[in-house]
Design a protein around this motif. Structure first.
Motif, PDB file in Angstrom:
ATOM      1  N   ALA A 186      31.805 -28.626  58.949  1.00  0.00           N
ATOM      2  CA  ALA A 186      32.392 -29.247  57.783  1.00  0.00           C
ATOM      3  C   ALA A 186      33.941 -29.452  57.971  1.00  0.00           C
ATOM      4  O   ALA A 186      34.680 -30.620  57.362  1.00  0.00           O
ATOM      5  N   LEU A 187      34.536 -28.542  58.794  1.00  0.00           N
ATOM      6  CA  LEU A 187      35.702 -28.812  59.216  1.00  0.00           C
ATOM      7  C   LEU A 187      36.049 -30.287  59.882  1.00  0.00           C
ATOM      8  O   LEU A 187      37.019 -31.044  59.661  1.00  0.00           O
ATOM      9  N   LEU A 226      22.161 -29.481  64.702  1.00  0.00           N
ATOM     10  CA  LEU A 226      23.067 -30.425  64.004  1.00  0.00           C
ATOM     11  C   LEU A 226      22.500 -31.016  62.761  1.00  0.00           C
ATOM     12  O   LEU A 226      23.050 -31.309  61.746  1.00  0.00           O
ATOM     13  N   PHE A 227      21.231 -31.279  62.932  1.00  0.00           N
ATOM     14  CA  PHE A 227      20.251 -32.192  61.986  1.00  0.00           C
ATOM     15  C   PHE A 227      20.267 -31.150  60.590  1.00  0.00           C
ATOM     16  O   PHE A 227      20.534 -31.805  59.474  1.00  0.00           O
ATOM     17  N   PRO A 228      19.978 -29.899  60.506  1.00  0.00           N
ATOM     18  CA  PRO A 228      20.251 -29.127  59.524  1.00  0.00           C
ATOM     19  C   PRO A 228      21.510 -28.817  58.911  1.00  0.00           C
ATOM     20  O   PRO A 228      21.700 -28.476  57.790  1.00  0.00           O
ATOM     21  N   ALA A 229      22.645 -28.756  59.792  1.00  0.00           N
ATOM     22  CA  ALA A 229      23.893 -28.845  59.474  1.00  0.00           C
ATOM     23  C   ALA A 229      24.318 -29.910  58.417  1.00  0.00           C
ATOM     24  O   ALA A 229      25.116 -29.983  57.635  1.00  0.00           O
ATOM     25  N   ARG A 285      37.630 -21.546  53.373  1.00  0.00           N
ATOM     26  CA  ARG A 285      37.231 -22.352  52.769  1.00  0.00           C
ATOM     27  C   ARG A 285      35.811 -22.337  51.948  1.00  0.00           C
ATOM     28  O   ARG A 285      34.920 -21.785  52.398  1.00  0.00           O
ATOM     29  N   SER A 286      35.680 -23.099  50.877  1.00  0.00           N
ATOM     30  CA  SER A 286      34.321 -22.995  50.172  1.00  0.00           C
ATOM     31  C   SER A 286      33.211 -23.575  50.910  1.00  0.00           C
ATOM     32  O   SER A 286      33.625 -24.589  51.700  1.00  0.00           O
ATOM     33  N   TYR A 287      32.120 -23.257  50.834  1.00  0.00           N
ATOM     34  CA  TYR A 287      31.006 -23.502  51.600  1.00  0.00           C
ATOM     35  C   TYR A 287      30.352 -24.821  50.838  1.00  0.00           C
ATOM     36  O   TYR A 287      29.578 -25.624  51.555  1.00  0.00           O
ATOM     37  N   THR A 288      30.713 -24.797  49.610  1.00  0.00           N
ATOM     38  CA  THR A 288      30.056 -26.015  48.812  1.00  0.00           C
ATOM     39  C   THR A 288      31.131 -27.147  48.487  1.00  0.00           C
ATOM     40  O   THR A 288      30.915 -28.044  48.735  1.00  0.00           O
TER      41      THR A 288
END
Length: 889
Positions: free
Chosen positions: A339-340, A375-378, A610-613
């Motif tokens: 995400a970052l 990577l794909f599930p991320a 940081r928020s996960y959503t």
């Protein structure tokens, strides 16, 4: 609205003078009309004391200042044996200041080489540096990087040209001091003539791609910005594409990230801040070199990115295996690190973000597949919180397995992916579409994505390509995407009639050579050797000698990774100031690992998680698909400063900076003649060859091979005819797209044809097989290089007779009134006069009519030469005023 122009640094040449107590660094521009002086104290053993008076000296003032310093630092007044001020070294810029255990060192650029030219802004490669110990002695080190005095290499061409089009209220204007107002006193101010104002724009570089940012941190707020030269690490190459004599510059710039930087097996995955290993931003710039200006010229660029898989993973090199096992170091169920990383990409590139994952999907023992399974599930987890129109696209394709199949063509498959990617992201061009695109529309051009403005197009989004090492497979995939984008760029600039390029043309060969140099350089920096698999390897046309070279490159890469990468990693950590020496710390080579140097957040507790959503930075989604870094928001306005300058001021006059009219220059030594030229390096030298760089030729028919291996005329002509009649590339319907599935079944039609032309074998005819007809047609073969298959038609003979008739009578005037032949040649070819002269022959010439304004200008010129000077008009007074201000004020 006043125009904008990038500010040219007036510190382009440096001379370091030394005394017992101080260093005096004198910087000047190329014309040596502006000088700045920096004073460095040598009496402080561990502190860096720098004084910059921020005053601009002329040449006479600098000479007087150095003379006073020389006289004042001699031991005895009038002593001639030893000078009090000695010249230490000449340089071209400051890399930075670094401190180890005792005092500071100053790192100066002592040798440079010009690598490219973009709109008159030169880009140089740093070939040698000098490291001088300020309190004491000096040592020498080398840093192969690129730098520019006026062009921001840390940012893309799209950002730099978009910045110049910002309105004046978007730019923070510098305050003009009272002294500078007095210096700019206008002797024509009372006449009411307007001053031509131009905004000189200066912006902050993108810190991620600046490699000497920490070395300049100590003096950044103390000295004038002209002293600061930000350098990048990577690759820069430029070649000239000649299209019937029209020069088009093809430039390739690679910016290596300075965050989480290192060598192959020592830096894998990502750190806790979202920076990935081996992250490189590659930009290809196409511009018409006939017009140099950024405002009037035609420029286009396309950007793509490579980088390691954004996960916590590594490889254990202690096993001394060629391919150490891949291990996941830390579980990341909410894809925090990914995400970052993608948040950074959204800020810089906008949307869509397209991932092209080239790692293997089917293996006997899990190795590369581990990364794909994480990577794909991320990506799926991050996409569920994004709006559907801005979701991250994921394309997984096992390129290595596809290459092993004899029935499949890797580059055809990559070409389909490239077409889809370029149509979605678009590209940057600084001019609107041509009217001919409306008259002759192309179906591919209508589906092109990006952001369309009144002045051109902007690229929105980027392609992110990765394999395990991001070297061989990634470079080939990026080449195919760049080749597809190059076709659209040339079409947008009006160079070709269709946005499509084929292999074995001079244009693609030139572009392929640029990308191979690009891949070799990046591979040497990260992997320790050049590329192992090249574009020719995947086209399956590489010579048999290439296999032995591949083995040597593999051994070289293994040796470098096993024995020398640790020392290179220590040097990178020290240069980037990731590790700062101190007496209380252990030595750099004594550290068991540098994990904690690059993972700073692991040393303390995070107070703001940081928020996960809502994992993206606030405000980014409001501007998508445009990149947040290029929109006129408050955060971006703070990074740009502007200054009102005269149109002819030296600090923004790119004409004087590039052409240097004050110097005596040799035309043969200019950079434009030294760079790679498509007509000189790739076009065959055979007489009668098609000079177009878009003509398909034989793979071995290049300018170099024709000169080195001269064949007879008949074989050369047959080769050209064979290359010209080569089969077209296969259609998109003929290529299967089943390889994107995760099932792993790769099926292709057996009739899939490669884009390269089919090789032809020439049969040697013996002497006994020659007939009487061969000897009869031998003079014609020697004259024209081929035999006529049949007698020409009657219409063709009439055309030829007419051509001969015109050639025999081109300098004659027919005065006879006798009737001509019964066959009227005029009905075969209708020739229209092209001369502006009504009478044009060897007997008489009637000059054309001259416009009244032209005659008045010429008569005024004659009268001025005779001493009859007329009254100056308003435009002449304005021009003379600018001349006086620039030369005398």
């Amino acid at each position: 609205m006043p125009m904008s122009a990038p500010v040219i640094s007036c510190v382009q040449k440096l001379v370091l003078y030394e005394t017992r107590a101080r260093y005096f660094l004198v910087g000047s521009n190329h014309a040596q009309s502006k000088h700045r002086v920096l004073k460095i104290d040598r009496t402080e053993p561990k502190d860096l004391v720098i004084i910059d008076d921020k005053h601009v000296y002329n040449q006479q003032e600098v000479r007087e200042l150095l003379g006073r310093l020389d006289l004042g630092n001699r031991t005895k007044i009038g002593q001639k044996g030893s000078s009090g001020l000695s010249r230490a070294v000449s340089a071209y810029g400051i890399v930075g200041f670094v401190r180890f255990l005792e005092g500071y060192y100053i790192v100066l650029i002592t040798k440079r080489r010009k690598m490219a030219d973009i709109g008159g802004h030169s880009i140089y490669k740093i070939e040698d540096t000098n490291m001088i110990y300020i309190p004491n002695d000096s040592v020498r080190v080398t840093h192969p990087d690129e730098a520019s005095y006026s062009y921001d290499l840390s940012r893309s061409l799209q950002y730099n040209l978009t910045l110049l089009k910002m309105t004046c209220d978007m730019v923070k204007t510098e305050e003009v001091s009272t002294q500078s107002r007095q210096d700019s006193f206008d002797i024509f101010e009372d006449e009411g003539l307007p001053t031509q104002v131009v905004f000189g724009v200066r912006n902050e570089p993108y810190a991620k791609y600046v490699w000497n940012g920490q070395l300049l941190e100590k003096i950044k707020d103390t000295v004038h910005p002209d002293w600061l030269m930000y350098i990048i690490h990577g690759f820069c190459g430029q070649s000239k594409l000649l299209i019937y004599g029209r020069p088009v510059y093809v430039t390739l710039i690679a910016r290596r990230s300075s965050k989480f930087a290192g060598t192959r097996f020592l830096k894998r995955g990502a750190n806790c801040e979202g920076d990935v290993a081996n992250e490189v931003e590659t930009e290809q710039i196409i511009h018409d070199a006939s017009v140099m200006s950024f405002t009037a010229g035609s420029y286009s660029s396309y950007v793509q990115v490579r980088g390691s898989v954004p996960l916590y993973w590594s490889q254990d090199i202690s096993t001394m295996l060629p391919k150490p096992p891949i291990r996941l170091d830390q579980a990341d169920p909410y894809a925090h690190v990914a995400a970052l990383h993608f948040d950074q990409m959204f800020q810089r590139f906008g949307s869509p973000i397209i991932i092209l994952n080239l790692v293997k999907k089917r293996e006997k023992r899990k190795h590369e597949k581990i990364l794909s399974e994480e990577l794909f599930p991320a990506v799926l987890n991050l996409n569920q919180f994004l709006p559907p129109e801005h979701c991250i696209d994921y394309i997984a394709w096992d390129m290595a397995r596809y290459t092993k199949s004899k029935l499949c063509n890797v580059l055809d498959r990559l070409n389909l992916i490239a077409e889809n990617v370029v149509k979605r992201t678009g590209f940057f061009v600084n001019r609107p579409d041509f009217y001919c695109h409306t008259l002759r529309p192309d179906e591919r051009w209508g589906d092109l994505g990006g952001y369309v403005t009144a002045s051109g197009r902007m690229q929105t989004g980027v392609l992110r390509t990765n394999c395990v090492d991001c070297l061989d497979r990634t470079n080939t995939a990026q080449f195919m995407v760049g080749k597809c984008a190059l076709a659209y760029q040339l079409y947008a600039l009006g160079m070709i009639d269709k946005p499509k390029l084929q292999f074995d043309t001079d244009c693609v060969r030139l572009f392929e050579e640029l990308y191979e140099d690009h891949g070799d350089t990046l591979s040497l920096q990260y992997g320790g050797s050049q590329l192992v698999h090249r574009v020719k390897t995947y086209r399956k046309i590489a010579p048999w000698t290439q296999h032995s070279k591949d083995i040597m490159q593999t051994l070289s890469r293994y040796y470098s990774n096993a024995f020398s990468d640790a020392d290179r990693q220590d040097a990178i950590n020290l240069f980037l100031q990731v590790y700062q020496p101190s007496e209380s710390k252990p030595h750099l080579w004594e550290l068991p690992t540098d994990f904690y140097l690059h993972q700073r957040n692991t040393m303390g507790l995070l107070h703001d998680r940081r928020s996960y959503t809502y994992w993206w930075t606030e405000g980014i989604l409001a501007y998508l698909p445009l990149p947040y870094d290029e929109v006129p928001c408050d955060d971006n306005k703070k990074k740009v400063t502007g200054k009102r300058l005269n149109k002819y001021d030296e600090s923004i006059d790119i004409y004087t900076e590039f052409f240097r009219p004050y110097e005596l220059s040799c035309f043969d030594e200019t950079f434009c003649l030294a760079m790679t030229n498509s007509a000189r390096e790739f076009m065959p030298k055979t007489v009668g060859i098609d000079p177009s760089p878009f003509t398909v030729r034989k793979p071995e028919e290049t300018g170099k091979s024709v000169l080195s291996n001269k064949s007879n005329k008949e074989e050369t002509v047959l080769q050209r005819k064979t290359a010209a009649s080569a089969p077209p590339p296969p259609s998109e319907e003929a290529i299967s797209s089943s390889s994107e599935d995760d099932s792993g079944t790769d099926k292709e039609e057996e009739g899939a044809v490669s884009q390269r032309s089919t090789p032809i074998k020439f049969a040697d005819s013996g002497e006994g097989n020659r007939t009487q007809e061969d000897f009869f047609q031998q003079p014609m073969r020697e004259t024209y290089g081929l035999n006529l298959s049949e007698f020409p038609a009657e219409d063709d003979l009439l055309i030829y007779h007419r051509f001969v008739h015109l050639g025999q009578n081109q300098h004659k005037v027919e005065r006879s009134s006798q009737p001509t032949d019964a066959r009227h040649y005029e009905n075969v070819i209708n020739m229209n006069p092209v001369s502006y002269f009504t009478e044009d022959s060897i007997y008489e010439v009637q000059p054309p009519r001259v416009h009244k304004t032209t005659r008045e200008i010429f008569e005024s010129h004659i009268q001025t030469g005779a001493g009859l000077v007329q009254t100056l008009c308003r435009e002449d007074v304005l021009m003379y005023r600018e001349y006086v201000k620039n030369r005398c004020m």
